[in-house]
Scaffold this motif. Structure first.
Motif, PDB file in Angstrom:
ATOM      1  N   LEU A  87       0.804  -1.222   0.000  1.00 33.87           N
ATOM      2  CA  LEU A  87       0.000   0.000   0.000  1.00 33.87           C
ATOM      3  C   LEU A  87       0.837   1.272   0.000  1.00 33.87           C
ATOM      4  CD1 LEU A  87      -2.849   1.298   0.161  1.00 33.87           C
ATOM      5  CD2 LEU A  87      -2.543   1.295   2.649  1.00 33.87           C
ATOM      6  N   PRO A  88       1.829   1.436   0.900  1.00 34.64           N
ATOM      7  CA  PRO A  88       2.600   2.691   0.862  1.00 34.64           C
ATOM      8  C   PRO A  88       3.275   2.918  -0.483  1.00 34.64           C
ATOM      9  CG  PRO A  88       3.030   1.485   2.887  1.00 34.64           C
ATOM     10  CD  PRO A  88       2.274   0.558   1.996  1.00 34.64           C
ATOM     11  N   GLN A  89       3.770   1.841  -1.105  1.00 35.83           N
ATOM     12  CA  GLN A  89       4.413   1.997  -2.402  1.00 35.83           C
ATOM     13  C   GLN A  89       3.401   2.456  -3.453  1.00 35.83           C
ATOM     14  OE1 GLN A  89       7.479   1.237  -1.765  1.00 35.83           O
ATOM     15  NE2 GLN A  89       7.553  -0.494  -0.366  1.00 35.83           N
ATOM     16  N   MET A  90       2.171   1.902  -3.391  1.00 34.60           N
ATOM     17  CA  MET A  90       1.181   2.187  -4.426  1.00 34.60           C
ATOM     18  C   MET A  90       0.598   3.594  -4.311  1.00 34.60           C
ATOM     19  SD  MET A  90      -2.004  -0.238  -5.603  1.00 34.60           S
ATOM     20  CE  MET A  90      -0.947  -1.553  -6.201  1.00 34.60           C
ATOM     21  N   ILE A  91       0.588   4.149  -3.094  1.00 33.95           N
ATOM     22  CA  ILE A  91       0.060   5.516  -2.934  1.00 33.95           C
ATOM     23  C   ILE A  91       1.189   6.522  -2.702  1.00 33.95           C
ATOM     24  CG2 ILE A  91      -2.162   4.707  -2.078  1.00 33.95           C
ATOM     25  CD1 ILE A  91      -1.262   5.309   0.742  1.00 33.95           C
ATOM     26  N   ALA A  92       2.450   6.060  -2.895  1.00 33.59           N
ATOM     27  CA  ALA A  92       3.631   6.925  -2.793  1.00 33.59           C
ATOM     28  C   ALA A  92       3.761   7.565  -1.421  1.00 33.59           C
ATOM     29  CB  ALA A  92       3.628   7.980  -3.894  1.00 33.59           C
ATOM     30  N   ALA A  93       3.491   6.800  -0.374  1.00 34.86           N
ATOM     31  CA  ALA A  93       3.741   7.265   1.000  1.00 34.86           C
ATOM     32  C   ALA A  93       5.095   6.713   1.447  1.00 34.86           C
ATOM     33  CB  ALA A  93       2.645   6.792   1.934  1.00 34.86           C
ATOM     34  N   ARG A  94       5.793   7.481   2.269  1.00 36.14           N
ATOM     35  CA  ARG A  94       7.090   7.007   2.748  1.00 36.14           C
ATOM     36  C   ARG A  94       6.932   5.761   3.619  1.00 36.14           C
ATOM     37  NH1 ARG A  94      10.650  11.464   2.076  1.00 36.14           N
ATOM     38  NH2 ARG A  94      10.867  11.410  -0.187  1.00 36.14           N
ATOM     39  N   ASP A  95       5.848   5.683   4.341  1.00 38.47           N
ATOM     40  CA  ASP A  95       5.565   4.527   5.190  1.00 38.47           C
ATOM     41  C   ASP A  95       4.118   4.668   5.649  1.00 38.47           C
ATOM     42  OD1 ASP A  95       5.746   2.261   6.798  1.00 38.47           O
ATOM     43  OD2 ASP A  95       7.687   2.817   7.635  1.00 38.47           O
ATOM     44  N   LEU A  96       3.602   3.643   6.309  1.00 36.14           N
ATOM     45  CA  LEU A  96       2.300   3.759   6.938  1.00 36.14           C
ATOM     46  C   LEU A  96       2.393   4.728   8.111  1.00 36.14           C
ATOM     47  CD1 LEU A  96       1.226   0.023   6.813  1.00 36.14           C
ATOM     48  CD2 LEU A  96       0.238   1.897   5.512  1.00 36.14           C
ATOM     49  N   PRO A  97       1.288   5.345   8.527  1.00 34.26           N
ATOM     50  CA  PRO A  97       1.374   6.446   9.500  1.00 34.26           C
ATOM     51  C   PRO A  97       1.804   6.026  10.905  1.00 34.26           C
ATOM     52  CG  PRO A  97      -0.913   5.946   8.976  1.00 34.26           C
ATOM     53  CD  PRO A  97      -0.076   5.176   8.013  1.00 34.26           C
ATOM     54  N   PHE A  98       1.655   4.741  11.255  1.00 38.51           N
ATOM     55  CA  PHE A  98       2.043   4.274  12.588  1.00 38.51           C
ATOM     56  C   PHE A  98       2.963   3.069  12.438  1.00 38.51           C
ATOM     57  CE2 PHE A  98      -2.348   5.876  12.747  1.00 38.51           C
ATOM     58  CZ  PHE A  98      -2.167   6.979  13.564  1.00 38.51           C
ATOM     59  N   PRO A  99       4.203   3.273  12.010  1.00 40.16           N
ATOM     60  CA  PRO A  99       5.080   2.134  11.714  1.00 40.16           C
ATOM     61  C   PRO A  99       5.360   1.247  12.912  1.00 40.16           C
ATOM     62  CG  PRO A  99       6.290   4.217  11.657  1.00 40.16           C
ATOM     63  CD  PRO A  99       4.859   4.562  11.732  1.00 40.16           C
ATOM     64  N   ARG A 100       5.416   1.821  14.107  1.00 37.61           N
ATOM     65  CA  ARG A 100       5.663   0.972  15.279  1.00 37.61           C
ATOM     66  C   ARG A 100       4.442   0.118  15.611  1.00 37.61           C
ATOM     67  NH1 ARG A 100       9.226   4.836  19.425  1.00 37.61           N
ATOM     68  NH2 ARG A 100      10.972   5.166  17.968  1.00 37.61           N
ATOM     69  N   LEU A 101       3.247   0.607  15.284  1.00 35.30           N
ATOM     70  CA  LEU A 101       2.053  -0.210  15.457  1.00 35.30           C
ATOM     71  C   LEU A 101       2.091  -1.399  14.508  1.00 35.30           C
ATOM     72  CD1 LEU A 101      -0.666  -0.490  16.925  1.00 35.30           C
ATOM     73  CD2 LEU A 101      -1.694   0.859  15.081  1.00 35.30           C
ATOM     74  N   SER A 102       2.568  -1.186  13.274  1.00 37.93           N
ATOM     75  CA  SER A 102       2.723  -2.295  12.334  1.00 37.93           C
ATOM     76  C   SER A 102       3.711  -3.323  12.879  1.00 37.93           C
ATOM     77  CB  SER A 102       3.210  -1.785  10.976  1.00 37.93           C
ATOM     78  OG  SER A 102       2.225  -1.033  10.332  1.00 37.93           O
ATOM     79  N   ALA A 103       4.807  -2.834  13.453  1.00 36.03           N
ATOM     80  CA  ALA A 103       5.799  -3.755  14.019  1.00 36.03           C
ATOM     81  C   ALA A 103       5.198  -4.532  15.183  1.00 36.03           C
ATOM     82  CB  ALA A 103       7.034  -2.976  14.466  1.00 36.03           C
ATOM     83  N   TYR A 104       4.477  -3.845  16.059  1.00 37.16           N
ATOM     84  CA  TYR A 104       3.832  -4.530  17.188  1.00 37.16           C
ATOM     85  C   TYR A 104       2.838  -5.569  16.687  1.00 37.16           C
ATOM     86  CZ  TYR A 104       0.739  -5.218  21.193  1.00 37.16           C
ATOM     87  OH  TYR A 104      -0.040  -5.782  22.178  1.00 37.16           O
ATOM     88  N   SER A 105       2.051  -5.197  15.673  1.00 36.22           N
ATOM     89  CA  SER A 105       1.076  -6.117  15.114  1.00 36.22           C
ATOM     90  C   SER A 105       1.761  -7.378  14.588  1.00 36.22           C
ATOM     91  CB  SER A 105       0.297  -5.425  13.998  1.00 36.22           C
ATOM     92  OG  SER A 105      -0.615  -6.308  13.380  1.00 36.22           O
ATOM     93  N   TYR A 106       2.891  -7.192  13.898  1.00 41.81           N
ATOM     94  CA  TYR A 106       3.588  -8.370  13.355  1.00 41.81           C
ATOM     95  C   TYR A 106       4.151  -9.250  14.463  1.00 41.81           C
ATOM     96  CZ  TYR A 106       7.185 -11.381  11.634  1.00 41.81           C
ATOM     97  OH  TYR A 106       7.958 -12.505  11.406  1.00 41.81           O
ATOM     98  N   TRP A 107       4.867  -8.644  15.417  1.00 43.23           N
ATOM     99  CA  TRP A 107       5.502  -9.466  16.449  1.00 43.23           C
ATOM    100  C   TRP A 107       4.467 -10.171  17.316  1.00 43.23           C
ATOM    101  CZ3 TRP A 107      10.052 -10.650  15.176  1.00 43.23           C
ATOM    102  CH2 TRP A 107      10.934  -9.747  14.606  1.00 43.23           C
ATOM    103  N   ALA A 108       3.348  -9.514  17.576  1.00 44.54           N
ATOM    104  CA  ALA A 108       2.272 -10.175  18.324  1.00 44.54           C
ATOM    105  C   ALA A 108       1.735 -11.367  17.542  1.00 44.54           C
ATOM    106  CB  ALA A 108       1.152  -9.177  18.612  1.00 44.54           C
ATOM    107  N   TYR A 109       1.563 -11.177  16.247  1.00 44.76           N
ATOM    108  CA  TYR A 109       1.075 -12.257  15.378  1.00 44.76           C
ATOM    109  C   TYR A 109       2.064 -13.411  15.346  1.00 44.76           C
ATOM    110  CZ  TYR A 109       0.805 -14.452  10.724  1.00 44.76           C
ATOM    111  OH  TYR A 109       0.804 -15.340   9.669  1.00 44.76           O
ATOM    112  N   LEU A 110       3.348 -13.108  15.198  1.00 49.09           N
ATOM    113  CA  LEU A 110       4.364 -14.160  15.118  1.00 49.09           C
ATOM    114  C   LEU A 110       4.446 -14.954  16.417  1.00 49.09           C
ATOM    115  CD1 LEU A 110       6.813 -15.555  13.755  1.00 49.09           C
ATOM    116  CD2 LEU A 110       8.236 -13.753  14.765  1.00 49.09           C
ATOM    117  N   ILE A 111       4.582 -14.249  17.535  1.00 48.53           N
ATOM    118  CA  ILE A 111       4.763 -14.936  18.817  1.00 48.53           C
ATOM    119  C   ILE A 111       3.516 -15.727  19.181  1.00 48.53           C
ATOM    120  CG2 ILE A 111       5.194 -14.593  21.270  1.00 48.53           C
ATOM    121  CD1 ILE A 111       6.726 -11.997  20.430  1.00 48.53           C
TER     122      ILE A 111
END
Length: 866
Positions: free
Chosen positions: A135-159
């Protein structure tokens, strides 16, 4: 300032001039782009340095969307392979009658884990993972607005996912089906902790999915490139927006139903026990209110991937773009009115059954519109013959076959015959494989060069496709026959002489053919990643795609954020890549020395301010680790350790967000071309305000499910409503809640008035917190003193469940208030505007309204107060 205007910019300027601005932004400022001349020396190097991903063991602290998205995709695919292995074991068991390859109890755990992992750990996370990366690449955003939330979401999902899956190796896996219907899953018939692993594990994973959905919704609405108005937004971005909205509306039902079942198991509250005023059908209604939209939550972003790829495969704009977008919206809307078609055999009233049957067939209309749009695009274009096109066409064929059987099971009479047979197994595998798995494989082959210039083998890819395509039909086509012959689902064996032998053997062979295709793909993926790609990180647009993701140049998506004028910007402007890489658009460097992206208005994508983004951090990983520990230790009844982990999780979350609400010295910065934009805003313009509102929507939906449970139990078992509704604390409670809401609402005006320190707002928040807690305590004591007990009846269980959930919300609000007070004490709550205070006011207001509803409604029903 400029020597020319690119064609794309000219179109954007012309469009902007025909409509009023949302934000007061002067559209003529777009004429400054692309700027002429060379960019300042060292600008690109500074940009690369600030967006650099940590290496070595420090890479686990990275929060870049491409890094987190890649890990997300790899993990989701790993769960797909693991669940596939479980299915192969089941198919070996069913290859012959009276086989004893695995014991019956193990088989029960296998089919429960297979379904749970495929739905909760693969399907939804996989499409969410692709959205995080793409999504960020397709709408030319540098990143999603809450990158640490994305990281938390991933690590919670993985663990959480790894621990949940590993339970099968210790005979602790759930064994009641991926839906875990009571009474089979209650404390009487499932006495161990197997069901608790499912309830707490899945509930935890759902929280991770909701966090990701909030991130994606705000990303779509607020971080699009300038000029990318809603009509110019790619179909995929529309799908991600609908996907996120559906998650925040549907997943709360799953959170509430797992919460209620765990309360019944832990405290013997008879929420689903019909002998004490509960109702097991309540579980089915709540579960399928989540479960059926979940199918379309998977389908919608995957179908949008098909739309995006078919445009490139056919080298032609999508036929009926607006119709496809409307079809996605209609699919999302109708899907919430279909849930009870899974319950035709429970004895629904005729009117209800007729409505849900009609809705089940109606949802095929927008899906059909998309299919015809795809066919028309392929027929009118010049189709490229490559592996993505094979998977796209094959997926459409499989999906249509599954959709036809879906219309069949949507009819009440036919469903009565096919319900819980292998016909239904064949149906939903055709639908999910055609609508999600094949598009996913097509996406792997199509977007792989975007990552780092590497490309999968076309020759190997054709083998992967044909093995997968043939395997699907060989495996699942015979299941239609075995289902119509009467073979039930979820059985570990069958008797000989019933004509099930040959179809089951053929299905087993087909499963291994599919597995061979997946194995070949894995080997090719390893070969691909072992080869060296482009050192500069530029995307190789090998298929000549027209959307912005092919401008990707590394961790920061694009060198400069372009002005968008069409649905396929790269086709519309041949020099766009050159101008973007030369830094001739928005944010060509780092204006503040920090990570930044551009926040634009929600509909017309007009620049509003520059968001300062957080960088790498260990706190999201630690917060996810302790949150997972809290949930998983609850499963094994280690309450003290669970509480310790919960406290540590809260501390880590507070520490991670501590630096988010901060002013920087530059009040305004040059966003490119001399256009000055602010670096800090509050109120509805702030992306943080949008996230707080979405969080309130999630909490409101969860509480709405609790109210539905209360009303459903009252309507189905009114004889168990034996305790008269107390009225003693109704007025005091409402006064306390009103005071809480009023003080919270007044906090910002008080802060603005008393700018020296803002202590008055801290006092207001403290008093508001005290009033909120006091109202909750008075409400609970009122019911307790009236003689109501949670384990005595459905009435007590429902009311105390509502109080328990409201109590958890109040606890969260209190913690947020303490966080704000801590910031105030450190002098980090500047007046008159403060985003932390904005979010806290919204949460306080919601908690007060929720508390008022919880006070009033149970005292009005039963009417007259008994």
């Amino acid at each position: 300032m400029t020597d020319r205007v690119a064609p794309g910019v000219a179109g954007a300027v012309a469009d902007a001039a025909t409509a009023p601005s949302e934000t007061g932004f002067d559209a003529k400022l777009y004429e400054r782009f692309p700027t002429k001349g060379r960019r300042p020396k060292g600008e690109l190097e500074a940009l690369k340095k600030v967006w650099e991903t940590p290496t070595g063991w420090r890479a686990f602290s990275a929060v870049n969307n491409n890094f987190i998205g890649f890990l997300f995709i790899v993990t989701a695919f790993g769960f797909f392979v693991a669940a596939g292995v479980l299915s192969l074991v089941m198919r070996v068991q069913l290859a012959a009658p009276l086989a004893d390859f695995v014991p019956q109890e193990t088989y029960n755990q296998l089919f429960t884990m297979h379904g749970s992992v495929m739905m909760f750990l693969f399907a939804v996370p996989a499409v969410e993972a692709i959205a995080v990366m793409l999504l960020p690449q397709m709408i030319a955003a540098r990143d999603l607005p809450f990158p640490r939330l994305s990281a938390y979401s991933y690590w919670a999902y993985l663990i959480g996912g790894v621990v949940f899956f590993c339970s099968i190796f210790f005979s602790l896996a759930p064994n009641g089906g991926w839906f875990m219907y009571p009474p089979l899953s209650d404390g009487v018939y499932s006495k161990g902790i197997n069901a608790d692993f499912w309830l707490l594990g899945i509930g935890f994973i759902e929280i991770s999915a909701i966090a990701g959905a909030i991130e994606l919704i705000v990303g779509v609405l607020r971080t699009r490139a300038p000029g990318m108005t809603l009509p110019k937004m790619p179909v995929y971005a529309w799908a991600v927006l609908i996907f996120g909205v559906m998650i925040i509306l549907a997943f709360p039902a799953m959170i509430m139903v797992t919460f209620l079942l765990e309360l019944e198991r832990a405290f013997n509250w008879p929420l689903f026990d019909a002998t004490r005023g509960g109702d097991p059908l309540l579980y089915q209604h709540l579960f399928w209110f989540f479960g059926h939209p979940d199918v379309y939550i998977i389908f919608i972003p995957a179908s949008a991937m098909v739309s995006a790829m078919i445009v490139t495969v056919a080298q032609k704009p999508l036929v009926g773009h607006e119709i496809v977008v409307l079809a996605l919206i209609a699919t999302g809307f109708i899907s919430f009115g279909v849930w009870a078609h899974h319950m035709f055999t429970v004895g629904l009233p005729g009117l209800s059954a007729g409505y849900f049957s009609a809705a089940s067939m109606a949802v095929a209309i927008p899906a059909g519109a998309q299919v015809f749009a795809w066919i028309a695009t392929l027929a009118s274009g010049k189709v490229q013959r490559n592996v993505p096109s094979l998977f796209l066409v094959g997926g459409i064929l499989i999906f249509v076959m599954g959709g036809l059987t879906g219309v069949m099971v949507g009819m009440v009479a036919f469903d009565g015959q096919a319900h819980d047979t292998y016909f239904v197994v064949a149906h939903f595998h055709y639908v999910l494989i055609g609508s999600m798995v094949f598009p996913l494989f097509a996406g792997f082959y199509y977007w792989m060069p975007m990552l780092n210039g590497r490309q999968f083998s076309e020759r190997w890819g054709r083998w992967v496709f044909w093995l997968s395509f043939v395997g699907v039909h060989v495996c699942f086509l015979p299941m239609h026959l075995t289902g119509l012959m009467g073979m039930p689902r979820r059985v570990d064996t069958y008797l000989p002489g019933r004509s099930f032998d040959v179809p089951n053997l053929i299905s087993t062979i087909g499963a291994f053919i599919m597995a061979a295709g997946v194995l070949l793909f894995l080997i090719d993926a390893i070969r691909c990643f072992s080869r060296k790609g482009n050192d500069d990180g530029n995307a190789r647009n090998v298929y000549n795609g027209g959307t912005l993701e092919w401008l990707s140049t590394g961790n920061y998506a694009v060198r400069s954020i372009p002005v968008v004028s069409s649905l396929e910007p790269l086709w519309a402007d041949a020099k766009l890549r050159q101008d973007v890489e030369a830094g001739r658009y928005f944010l060509p460097g780092t204006a503040t020395g920090e990570r930044e992206t551009l926040i634009t208005s929600s509909s017309r994508a007009e620049p509003q301010y520059v968001q300062i983004m957080p960088g790498p951090s260990w706190w999201p990983l630690l917060a996810a680790l302790f949150t997972a520990g809290c949930f998983l230790l609850l499963t094994v009844k280690a309450l003290t350790l669970s509480a310790v982990c919960g406290v540590l999780a809260v501390v880590c979350i507070m520490r991670w967000v501590w630096s988010n609400d901060r002013h920087i010295p530059q009040k305004q910065v040059d966003a490119g071309g001399g256009i000055m934009l602010p670096t800090y805003v509050t109120g509805p313009q702030s992306h943080g305000w949008w996230a707080a509102v979405l969080l309130v929507v999630v909490l409101g939906m969860i509480y709405l499910m609790a109210l539905f449970a209360y009303l459903y139990l009252f309507g189905s078992h009114p004889d168990w409503w034996k305790v008269a509704a107390p009225r003693g604390t109704l007025l005091p409670g409402l006064l306390l809640l009103g005071a809480s809401a009023g003080l919270a609402w007044a906090a910002r005006p008080l802060m603005a008035r008393y700018q020296r320190g803002s202590g008055i707002s801290a006092v207001a928040m403290t008093l508001s917190m005290v009033c909120l807690v006091a109202a909750l305590v008075l409400d609970g004591l009122d019911w307790w003193n009236a003689g109501l007990r949670g384990d005595a009846s459905g009435q007590g269980a429902a009311i105390y469940a509502m109080l328990a959930w409201h109590g958890s919300v109040v606890m969260a609000v209190v913690l947020a208030a303490f966080y704000y007070l801590a910031r105030w004490m450190r002098g980090l709550a500047p007046a008159p505007a403060n985003k932390t205070l904005e979010a806290l006011r919204i949460l306080f207001m919601f908690a007060a309204i929720e508390g008022a509803v919880g006070l009033v409604l149970p005292r009005l029903l039963p009417w007259g107060g008994l």
